[in-house]
Design an enzyme around this catalytic site. Structure first.
Site: not given
Length: 184
Positions: A36-37
């Site tokens: 996840y960013y």
């Protein structure tokens, strides 16, 4: 399209038996690594959005694919329904480089093993999430006018599998890992 999803913590043994009794068809058995960013221009934790790069390995065929996914904020309180856009990526390392070049930074990784089944037009997933435990998800895509009906049918199917929709967890696996609590 919206992804209508219900998730509960559950022991997989009885659910697997109920799926077999209901005539569910096995789809696949995979290992997923989800990165996840964080965005440079807004706080996804505050906007209830997610940007994910998923590497998925089919454990039977030993084939790995990568997908990039954007998940919008939850749109109702009764389920984990949200707008979702997903596309295949030919090169996961290059995609991560593109995200990095645009200022997106990896925030967290979620690893899980999934067994997916098809039941009455729904995907039922038995998840074993590293650091969290065992969960069952039931989901289906729906246009906005059909969200409520699709959710209600998903609740019926959960009950038929011996699970209580009132035990639903609306927090993502990422959120549960970051919170350190699988009971939400």
């Amino acid at each position: 399209m919206y992804e209508v999803e219900l998730k509960v913590a559950a022991d997989h043994g009885p659910v697997r038996e109920a799926l077999a009794d209901a005539g569910a068809e096995p789809v696949d058995h995979v290992r997923q690594v989800d990165t996840y960013y964080d965005a440079p221009h807004r706080e996804f934790a505050e906007t209830d959005e997610a940007l994910r790069l998923r590497e998925e390995t089919d454990l039977d065929a030993d084939v790995t694919t990568t997908k990039l996914t954007y998940k919008g904020p939850l749109v109702e309180s009764e389920s984990k329904t949200r707008e979702e856009h997903e596309t295949a990526v030919a090169d996961g390392v290059a995609a991560a480089g593109v995200l990095d070049g645009l200022g997106f930074e990896p925030a967290a990784t979620v690893e899980k093993e999934r067994e997916r089944f098809e039941l009455d037009g729904y995907t039922v997933t038995l998840d074993t999430v590293d650091g969290l435990g065992s969960f069952v998800e039931i989901e289906r895509e729906a246009p906005e006018p059909e969200i409520e009906a699709v959710r209600e049918r998903a609740q019926e199917r959960l009950r038929a599998l011996g699970l209580d929709p009132d035990d639903q967890i609306r927090t993502s696996y990422l959120g549960l890992l970051l919170d350190g609590d699988a009971s939400q």
